[in-house]
Design a protein around this motif. Structure first.
Motif, short mmCIF file in Angstrom:
data_model
loop_
_atom_site.label_atom_id
_atom_site.label_comp_id
_atom_site.label_asym_id
_atom_site.label_seq_id
_atom_site.Cartn_x
_atom_site.Cartn_y
_atom_site.Cartn_z
N CYS A 95 -114.00 17.46 40.46
CA CYS A 95 -113.03 16.44 40.03
C CYS A 95 -113.68 15.41 39.11
N ALA A 96 -114.91 15.02 39.42
CA ALA A 96 -115.61 14.05 38.56
C ALA A 96 -115.85 14.63 37.17
N ILE A 97 -116.26 15.90 37.10
CA ILE A 97 -116.47 16.56 35.80
C ILE A 97 -115.16 16.65 35.04
N LEU A 98 -114.10 17.03 35.74
CA LEU A 98 -112.80 17.20 35.09
C LEU A 98 -112.29 15.87 34.54
N ILE A 99 -112.34 14.82 35.35
CA ILE A 99 -111.85 13.51 34.91
C ILE A 99 -112.70 12.97 33.77
N GLN A 100 -114.03 13.06 33.92
CA GLN A 100 -114.92 12.56 32.88
C GLN A 100 -114.70 13.27 31.55
N ASN A 101 -114.60 14.60 31.58
CA ASN A 101 -114.51 15.35 30.33
C ASN A 101 -113.12 15.27 29.71
N ILE A 102 -112.07 15.21 30.52
CA ILE A 102 -110.73 15.00 29.95
C ILE A 102 -110.67 13.61 29.32
N GLY A 103 -111.25 12.62 29.98
CA GLY A 103 -111.28 11.28 29.40
C GLY A 103 -112.06 11.23 28.10
N ALA A 104 -113.22 11.90 28.06
CA ALA A 104 -114.03 11.92 26.84
C ALA A 104 -113.29 12.64 25.71
N MET A 105 -112.71 13.81 26.01
CA MET A 105 -111.97 14.54 24.97
C MET A 105 -110.79 13.75 24.46
N SER A 106 -110.05 13.10 25.37
CA SER A 106 -108.89 12.30 24.96
C SER A 106 -109.32 11.12 24.09
N SER A 107 -110.42 10.48 24.47
CA SER A 107 -110.92 9.35 23.68
C SER A 107 -111.35 9.81 22.29
N TYR A 108 -112.02 10.97 22.21
CA TYR A 108 -112.44 11.49 20.92
C TYR A 108 -111.23 11.86 20.06
N MET A 109 -110.23 12.47 20.69
CA MET A 109 -109.02 12.81 19.94
C MET A 109 -108.28 11.55 19.47
N PHE A 110 -108.32 10.51 20.29
CA PHE A 110 -107.71 9.24 19.91
C PHE A 110 -108.43 8.64 18.71
N ILE A 111 -109.77 8.74 18.71
CA ILE A 111 -110.55 8.27 17.56
C ILE A 111 -110.17 9.05 16.31
N LEU A 112 -110.06 10.37 16.43
CA LEU A 112 -109.69 11.20 15.28
C LEU A 112 -108.30 10.83 14.78
N LYS A 113 -107.36 10.62 15.70
CA LYS A 113 -106.00 10.26 15.30
C LYS A 113 -105.97 8.92 14.57
N SER A 114 -106.82 7.99 15.00
CA SER A 114 -106.82 6.65 14.41
C SER A 114 -107.60 6.58 13.10
N GLU A 115 -108.71 7.33 13.02
CA GLU A 115 -109.64 7.14 11.91
C GLU A 115 -109.53 8.19 10.80
N PHE A 116 -109.05 9.38 11.11
CA PHE A 116 -108.97 10.42 10.08
C PHE A 116 -108.09 10.01 8.90
N PRO A 117 -106.89 9.44 9.13
CA PRO A 117 -106.07 9.04 7.98
C PRO A 117 -106.77 8.04 7.07
N ALA A 118 -107.46 7.04 7.68
CA ALA A 118 -108.17 6.05 6.88
C ALA A 118 -109.33 6.68 6.12
N ALA A 119 -110.04 7.63 6.76
CA ALA A 119 -111.15 8.30 6.09
C ALA A 119 -110.67 9.11 4.89
N ILE A 120 -109.53 9.77 5.03
CA ILE A 120 -108.98 10.55 3.92
C ILE A 120 -108.47 9.63 2.81
N SER A 121 -107.78 8.56 3.19
CA SER A 121 -107.24 7.62 2.19
C SER A 121 -108.35 6.96 1.38
N GLY A 122 -109.54 6.81 1.98
CA GLY A 122 -110.64 6.19 1.26
C GLY A 122 -111.07 6.96 0.03
N PHE A 123 -110.83 8.28 0.01
CA PHE A 123 -111.21 9.09 -1.14
C PHE A 123 -110.10 9.15 -2.20
#
Length: 448
Positions: free
Chosen positions: A116-144
Motif C-alpha cells: 500500500c505504501a508503494i502504491l500510494i507513493q508511486n501514484i502520488g509521484a506519477m500524478s504530481s509529474y503528470m500535473f507538472i507536465l500539464k501545467s508546464e508543457f504549454p508554456a514550454a512550447i509557447s516559448g519557442f
C-alpha cells in the motif's frame, strides 16, 4: 506470519556470517535477467532524479553551502545504507520484492502495508509529474513561438497535451513487461539532467551580481547592497526546515531497487551494490553542481523553482527554454519507471504469486494510468494532497521500513553496529516525516 511466504523462502534463509554473501547469487524464484550494469545504473539514476532537482538551489540558499553539503552527504549516505540493508535482507532470505520483505518481517500485515505504501507513493509521484507536465508543457512550447502568435491552439491546452504524451509515450513504455527495457529511455533522461546541470553552470556568467533592480538586463541598474553577492557557508533560519525534506526525498528510489536487482545479469549483492554506489554518486554530483551554481547565480534571491529566476532575467533565452523542455522530458520518461513498482504492488495484492498474464498486466497498466491521468487533470491541488501522504509513505520506504525489517530479521545484539545503524534509520525517518507534515500544515494555514 504468512505461511505462503515462509514455505517459499525458509529453506533459503541463512544468517549473516560475514562478507562472503556479497558474491552469492540472488536466491529465490528470480534468477536474474538480461539487464546490463550500465542500463541498471541509468534506470536507478532515473528513479532517483526528478523535478526535485529544481528546488535544491533554494535548499542551499536556506542552509548555506557547507550546511547544504553536509546535509546532502548525510542523506545520500543514509539512502545508500538503507539500500544496503534491503540488499542484505534479500541475500539472506531469497526474497525478491520489497513487499515480500515486509511479509518476511511482519507476516501478511507487513506485506500489505509495504504494498500500500508503494502504491500510494508511486501514484502520488506519477500524478504530481503528470500535473507538472500539464501545467508546464504549454508554456514550454509557447516559448519557442513568436510572442504575437495566435493563442488558444490545441498544443497550448495542458489537458490535451498530457493525454497525448500518456497515450503516445508513457503507455508504450509502461506496458513493457520488464524494467530493464527502460534502460535506453533512462539514459536519455540522464542526458537531459546532465544538460540541465551544464546550462546552469554556463548561465552563471550571463547574469550579473548584484541582480538588476528592475529585473531586466537591458536596463541594468546597480543595487546599493553589493554584499548580497557574498555566498554564505552556513544559514540558520526557518527556511532551513523546508530544505531538509527536499534533500531527504532527493534520493528516494527504494521501490525500484529490487525490480532492478532481479533483472540484473548474474544478480548478486556485490554487483547490485556497485550499481547503487555509482547511481547515488552520479546523482550526488549532478545535484551538488546544479544547486551550487544556481545558488551562486541568484544567491538569496533564488526561487523555490530554480528556472523561474532565469525566466525573469533571461526571458526567451534559447538555452533556458531548451533546458526547461529537457527537464519536462526527463520527468516524462521517469513516469514509466515509477509505474513499474506500482503495477507490481497491485498485482501482488490482487493476484499474489500467479504466473505472468498479458491480460492482467495490460489491464493493471491501463487502470493505473487512467487513475493517474484523472488525478492530474481534475484535482487542482494534487501536489498538496499527496504532499501529506507522500511525507509519510516516502519516509517509511526510504528510512523506516529498511530499519525495522533489519531489526526484525537480524540476530545481532541490539547494541551491535548494524542494529544501531538500523535504529538511526528509523529515528531519522520519524523525524523527517514529522518535520515534513509540520511544514505542510503550516503552509496550508498560511495560505488559508
Amino acid at each position: 506470519m504468512n505461511r505462503n511466504i515462509n514455505t517459499t523462502v525458509q529453506s533459503d534463509y541463512r544468517p549473516i556470517d560475514g562478507d562472503d554473501e556479497e558474491s552469492t547469487p540472488l536466491l529465490g524464484p528470480m534468477r536474474g535477467g538480461n539487464a546490463s550494469l550500465k542500463s541498471s545504473v541509468f534506470n536507478l539514476i532515473n528513479a532517483i532524479m526528478g523535478s526535485g532537482i529544481l528546488g535544491l538551489s533554494f535548499a542551499m540558499a536556506s542552509t548555506g553551502i557547507v550546511g547544504f553539503s553536509i546535509l546532502l552527504l548525510v542523506v545520500a549516505s543514509l539512502a545508500a545504507y538503507s539500500i544496503h540493508l534491503l540488499l542484505t535482507l534479500c541475500d539472506q532470505t531469497g526474497v525478491t520484492s520489497y513487499e515480500d520483505l515486509g511479509g518476511r518481517a511482519f507476516g501478511r500485515f507487513g506485506k500489505i502495508l509495504v504494498a500500500c505504501a508503494i502504491l500510494i507513493q508511486n501514484i502520488g509521484a506519477m500524478s504530481s509529474y503528470m500535473f507538472i507536465l500539464k501545467s508546464e508543457f504549454p508554456a514550454a512550447i509557447s516559448g519557442f513561438l513568436s510572442p504575437d502568435h495566435e493563442r488558444g491552439e490545441w498544443y497550448e491546452d495542458g489537458t490535451i497535451l498530457v493525454i497525448l504524451v500518456t497515450v503516445c509515450v508513457v503507455l508504450p513504455l509502461a506496458i513493457l513487461p520488464k524494467i530493464g527495457f527502460l534502460g535506453y529511455t533512462s539514459s536519455l533522461a540522464f542526458f537531459f539532467m546532465f544538460f540541465f546541470t551544464v546550462v546552469i553552470v554556463i548561465k552563471k556568467w550571463s547574469i550579473p551580481c548584484p541582480l538588476p533592480v528592475n529585473g531586466t538586463l537591458s536596463l541594468y541598474e546597480l543595487p546599493s547592497n553589493v554584499s548580497e553577492c557574498t555566498p554564505k557557508l552556513f544559514v540558520f533560519n526557518s527556511k532551513g526546515a523546508y530544505a531538509v525534506p527536499t534533500m531527504a526525498f532527493s534520493f528516494l528510489c527504494h521501490t525500484a531497487i529490487l525490480p532492478i536487482y532481479c533483472e540484473l545479469q548474474r544478480p548478486n549483492k556485490k554487483r547490485m551494490q556497485y550499481v547503487v554506489n555509482v547511481s547515488i554518486s552520479l546523482s550526488f554530483v549532478l545535484y551538488f553542481i546544479s544547486a551550487l551554481f544556481g545558488y551562486l547565480t541568484f544567491f538569496d534571491k533564488v526561487d523555490s523553482e530554480l528556472l523561474l529566476g532565469y525566466d525573469t532575467y533571461l526571458p526567451r533565452d534559447i538555452l533556458v527554454m531548451l533546458v526547461r523542455l529537457a527537464i519536462l522530458l526527463a520527468v516524462l520518461l521517469t513516469v514509466p519507471l515509477i509505474h513499474f513498482p506500482a503495477r507490481k504492488a497491485v498485482q501482488m495484492l490482487v493476484m499474489g504469486n500467479r504466473p505472468f498474464s498479458w491480460f492482467s498486466h495490460s489491464l493493471t497498466t491501463l487502470l493505473l494510468l487512467t487513475i493517474v491521468l484523472l488525478l492530474a487533470i481534475f484535482v487542482p491541488d494534487i501536489r498538496n494532497v499527496f504532499g501529506v501522504i507522500g511525507s509519510t509513505t516516502s519516509t517509511c520506504l526510504l528510512f523506516v521500513f529498511p530499519g525495522l525489517f533489519s531489526l526484525r530479521m537480524r540476530s545481532d545484539p541490539l547494541l551491535s553496529l548494524p542494529a544501531i545503524g538500523a535504529v538511526c534509520l528509523v529515528v531519522t525517518g520519524v523525524l523527517v516525516g514529522l518535520l515534513s507534515l509540520s511544514i505542510i500544515v503550516v503552509f496550508w494555514a498560511q495560505n488559508s
